[in-house]
Design a protein around this motif. Structure first.
Motif, PDB file in Angstrom:
ATOM      1  N   ILE A  35      27.267  13.303 -25.139  1.00 18.52           N
ATOM      2  CA  ILE A  35      28.483  13.051 -25.920  1.00 18.52           C
ATOM      3  C   ILE A  35      28.153  13.117 -27.405  1.00 18.52           C
ATOM      4  O   ILE A  35      28.805  13.818 -28.166  1.00 18.52           O
ATOM      5  CB  ILE A  35      29.120  11.690 -25.553  1.00 18.52           C
ATOM      6  N   ALA A  36      27.132  12.370 -27.828  1.00 13.76           N
ATOM      7  CA  ALA A  36      26.731  12.352 -29.243  1.00 13.76           C
ATOM      8  C   ALA A  36      25.294  11.865 -29.333  1.00 13.76           C
ATOM      9  O   ALA A  36      24.820  11.132 -28.465  1.00 13.76           O
ATOM     10  CB  ALA A  36      27.645  11.430 -30.044  1.00 13.76           C
ATOM     11  N   HIS A  37      24.597  12.284 -30.419  1.00 13.42           N
ATOM     12  CA  HIS A  37      23.225  11.820 -30.592  1.00 13.42           C
ATOM     13  C   HIS A  37      22.866  11.702 -32.063  1.00 13.42           C
ATOM     14  O   HIS A  37      23.428  12.375 -32.915  1.00 13.42           O
ATOM     15  CB  HIS A  37      22.242  12.750 -29.873  1.00 13.42           C
ATOM     16  N   ASP A  38      21.951  10.809 -32.307  1.00 11.78           N
ATOM     17  CA  ASP A  38      21.317  10.623 -33.614  1.00 11.78           C
ATOM     18  C   ASP A  38      19.825  10.519 -33.326  1.00 11.78           C
ATOM     19  O   ASP A  38      19.239   9.442 -33.358  1.00 11.78           O
ATOM     20  CB  ASP A  38      21.852   9.358 -34.297  1.00 11.78           C
ATOM     21  N   THR A  39      19.246  11.650 -32.951  1.00 11.89           N
ATOM     22  CA  THR A  39      17.841  11.672 -32.552  1.00 11.89           C
ATOM     23  C   THR A  39      17.097  12.728 -33.351  1.00 11.89           C
ATOM     24  O   THR A  39      17.679  13.710 -33.800  1.00 11.89           O
ATOM     25  CB  THR A  39      17.686  12.014 -31.057  1.00 11.89           C
ATOM     26  N   HIS A  40      15.822  12.486 -33.506  1.00 15.17           N
ATOM     27  CA  HIS A  40      14.938  13.444 -34.161  1.00 15.17           C
ATOM     28  C   HIS A  40      13.640  13.449 -33.363  1.00 15.17           C
ATOM     29  O   HIS A  40      13.126  12.400 -32.991  1.00 15.17           O
ATOM     30  CB  HIS A  40      14.677  13.042 -35.610  1.00 15.17           C
ATOM     31  N   GLY A  41      13.131  14.632 -33.049  1.00 15.44           N
ATOM     32  CA  GLY A  41      11.870  14.722 -32.340  1.00 15.44           C
ATOM     33  C   GLY A  41      11.983  14.667 -30.834  1.00 15.44           C
ATOM     34  O   GLY A  41      10.969  14.680 -30.139  1.00 15.44           O
ATOM     35  N   VAL A  42      13.203  14.556 -30.311  1.00 11.88           N
ATOM     36  CA  VAL A  42      13.404  14.629 -28.864  1.00 11.88           C
ATOM     37  C   VAL A  42      14.513  15.645 -28.596  1.00 11.88           C
ATOM     38  O   VAL A  42      15.345  15.913 -29.458  1.00 11.88           O
ATOM     39  CB  VAL A  42      13.796  13.265 -28.231  1.00 11.88           C
ATOM     40  N   GLN A  43      14.521  16.175 -27.425  1.00 12.17           N
ATOM     41  CA  GLN A  43      15.538  17.136 -27.034  1.00 12.17           C
ATOM     42  C   GLN A  43      16.726  16.344 -26.483  1.00 12.17           C
ATOM     43  O   GLN A  43      16.634  15.739 -25.407  1.00 12.17           O
ATOM     44  CB  GLN A  43      14.940  18.086 -26.000  1.00 12.17           C
ATOM     45  N   PRO A  44      17.858  16.262 -27.215  1.00  8.57           N
ATOM     46  CA  PRO A  44      18.942  15.360 -26.822  1.00  8.57           C
ATOM     47  C   PRO A  44      19.592  15.677 -25.474  1.00  8.57           C
ATOM     48  O   PRO A  44      19.929  14.748 -24.735  1.00  8.57           O
ATOM     49  CB  PRO A  44      19.949  15.465 -27.964  1.00  8.57           C
ATOM     50  N   GLU A  45      19.750  16.954 -25.138  1.00  2.00           N
ATOM     51  CA  GLU A  45      20.371  17.282 -23.854  1.00  2.00           C
ATOM     52  C   GLU A  45      19.489  16.843 -22.689  1.00  2.00           C
ATOM     53  O   GLU A  45      19.981  16.327 -21.688  1.00  2.00           O
ATOM     54  CB  GLU A  45      20.681  18.788 -23.756  1.00  2.00           C
ATOM     55  N   GLY A  46      18.187  17.056 -22.818  1.00  2.00           N
ATOM     56  CA  GLY A  46      17.262  16.611 -21.779  1.00  2.00           C
ATOM     57  C   GLY A  46      17.227  15.101 -21.664  1.00  2.00           C
ATOM     58  O   GLY A  46      17.201  14.552 -20.550  1.00  2.00           O
ATOM     59  N   MET A  47      17.246  14.429 -22.804  1.00  2.87           N
ATOM     60  CA  MET A  47      17.239  12.965 -22.804  1.00  2.87           C
ATOM     61  C   MET A  47      18.545  12.428 -22.204  1.00  2.87           C
ATOM     62  O   MET A  47      18.530  11.401 -21.512  1.00  2.87           O
ATOM     63  CB  MET A  47      17.028  12.434 -24.218  1.00  2.87           C
ATOM     64  N   ALA A  48      19.655  13.116 -22.440  1.00  2.00           N
ATOM     65  CA  ALA A  48      20.932  12.700 -21.850  1.00  2.00           C
ATOM     66  C   ALA A  48      20.873  12.789 -20.328  1.00  2.00           C
ATOM     67  O   ALA A  48      21.328  11.884 -19.623  1.00  2.00           O
ATOM     68  CB  ALA A  48      22.072  13.560 -22.398  1.00  2.00           C
ATOM     69  N   ALA A  49      20.297  13.867 -19.821  1.00  2.00           N
ATOM     70  CA  ALA A  49      20.159  14.021 -18.373  1.00  2.00           C
ATOM     71  C   ALA A  49      19.247  12.935 -17.794  1.00  2.00           C
ATOM     72  O   ALA A  49      19.546  12.358 -16.744  1.00  2.00           O
ATOM     73  CB  ALA A  49      19.614  15.410 -18.041  1.00  2.00           C
ATOM     74  N   LEU A  50      18.149  12.645 -18.477  1.00  2.00           N
ATOM     75  CA  LEU A  50      17.240  11.581 -18.024  1.00  2.00           C
ATOM     76  C   LEU A  50      17.915  10.217 -18.078  1.00  2.00           C
ATOM     77  O   LEU A  50      17.678   9.361 -17.215  1.00  2.00           O
ATOM     78  CB  LEU A  50      15.969  11.578 -18.861  1.00  2.00           C
ATOM     79  N   SER A  51      18.747  10.010 -19.081  1.00  2.00           N
ATOM     80  CA  SER A  51      19.477   8.734 -19.200  1.00  2.00           C
ATOM     81  C   SER A  51      20.420   8.539 -18.022  1.00  2.00           C
ATOM     82  O   SER A  51      20.527   7.433 -17.479  1.00  2.00           O
ATOM     83  CB  SER A  51      20.268   8.700 -20.505  1.00  2.00           C
ATOM     84  N   ALA A  52      21.095   9.597 -17.613  1.00  2.00           N
ATOM     85  CA  ALA A  52      21.978   9.509 -16.448  1.00  2.00           C
ATOM     86  C   ALA A  52      21.181   9.211 -15.183  1.00  2.00           C
ATOM     87  O   ALA A  52      21.623   8.435 -14.333  1.00  2.00           O
ATOM     88  CB  ALA A  52      22.772  10.798 -16.298  1.00  2.00           C
ATOM     89  N   THR A  53      20.008   9.809 -15.078  1.00  2.00           N
ATOM     90  CA  THR A  53      19.139   9.539 -13.930  1.00  2.00           C
ATOM     91  C   THR A  53      18.698   8.078 -13.934  1.00  2.00           C
ATOM     92  O   THR A  53      18.703   7.416 -12.891  1.00  2.00           O
ATOM     93  CB  THR A  53      17.918  10.477 -13.955  1.00  2.00           C
ATOM     94  N   THR A  54      18.330   7.581 -15.115  1.00  2.00           N
ATOM     95  CA  THR A  54      17.942   6.173 -15.242  1.00  2.00           C
ATOM     96  C   THR A  54      19.097   5.267 -14.842  1.00  2.00           C
ATOM     97  O   THR A  54      18.910   4.278 -14.124  1.00  2.00           O
ATOM     98  CB  THR A  54      17.498   5.858 -16.687  1.00  2.00           C
ATOM     99  N   LEU A  55      20.296   5.614 -15.297  1.00  2.00           N
ATOM    100  CA  LEU A  55      21.490   4.842 -14.954  1.00  2.00           C
ATOM    101  C   LEU A  55      21.680   4.795 -13.442  1.00  2.00           C
ATOM    102  O   LEU A  55      21.837   3.717 -12.863  1.00  2.00           O
ATOM    103  CB  LEU A  55      22.721   5.451 -15.625  1.00  2.00           C
ATOM    104  N   GLY A  56      21.638   5.945 -12.794  1.00  2.00           N
ATOM    105  CA  GLY A  56      21.855   5.990 -11.352  1.00  2.00           C
ATOM    106  C   GLY A  56      20.814   5.214 -10.574  1.00  2.00           C
ATOM    107  O   GLY A  56      21.146   4.436  -9.671  1.00  2.00           O
ATOM    108  N   LEU A  57      19.551   5.400 -10.922  1.00  2.00           N
ATOM    109  CA  LEU A  57      18.470   4.695 -10.239  1.00  2.00           C
ATOM    110  C   LEU A  57      18.559   3.189 -10.487  1.00  2.00           C
ATOM    111  O   LEU A  57      18.424   2.384  -9.557  1.00  2.00           O
ATOM    112  CB  LEU A  57      17.119   5.227 -10.707  1.00  2.00           C
ATOM    113  N   SER A  58      18.812   2.813 -11.720  1.00  2.00           N
ATOM    114  CA  SER A  58      18.892   1.383 -12.066  1.00  2.00           C
ATOM    115  C   SER A  58      20.079   0.708 -11.399  1.00  2.00           C
ATOM    116  O   SER A  58      19.985  -0.451 -10.970  1.00  2.00           O
ATOM    117  CB  SER A  58      18.963   1.219 -13.580  1.00  2.00           C
TER     118      SER A  58
END
Length: 132
Positions: A35-58
């Motif tokens: 949706i939105a990001h304020d990141t530097h040094g990480v790939q935001p789309e990949g991190m968004a996908a990992l965040s959704a995975t973390t959400l589902g697992l958690s």
């Protein structure tokens, strides 16, 4: 959704200003789309996908343990933290912070931010008929 993206971006930029050692943050949909990001040094789309995975697992772990709905998950690495917060029905907030970060202050600010973002995204998705 463009207005919501702008509002979310404004909110997550404020977090960096309010909490020392926050190195970035992003908000994604529960399905992993950014949706939105304020990141530097990480790939935001990949991190968004990992965040959704973390959400589902958690979510699954919290329910299996009988501890109710998922609220947040913390990953501590050698150089800092990745904290994932539920943000309403449709979104997830992920905050990156260095090891020097005050976790109490981070949680205080980020939990309130997740509530605000959740309200923004839920209202937009409710008006649009949801993502499904």
């Amino acid at each position: 959704m463009d207005n919501v993206e702008h509002e979310v971006l404004t909110e997550i930029r404020i977090l960096r200003d309010r909490v020392r050692y926050v190195s970035g943050s992003l908000v994604s949909r529960a399905d992993g789309l950014l949706i939105a990001h304020d990141t530097h040094g990480v790939q935001p789309e990949g991190m968004a996908a990992l965040s959704a995975t973390t959400l589902g697992l958690s979510e699954r772990i919290a329910l299996e343990a009988g501890h109710g709905r998922f609220q947040e998950a913390l990953v501590r690495g050698s150089y800092g933290y990745v904290v994932t917060y539920a943000a309403g029905t449709y979104a997830v907030l992920t905050v990156l912070a260095t090891a020097e970060s005050n976790l109490g202050r981070l949680h205080l600010e980020a939990r309130a931010l997740a509530d605000r973002i959740g309200s923004l995204v839920d209202a937009a998705e409710g008006a649009a008929g949801g993502w499904r």
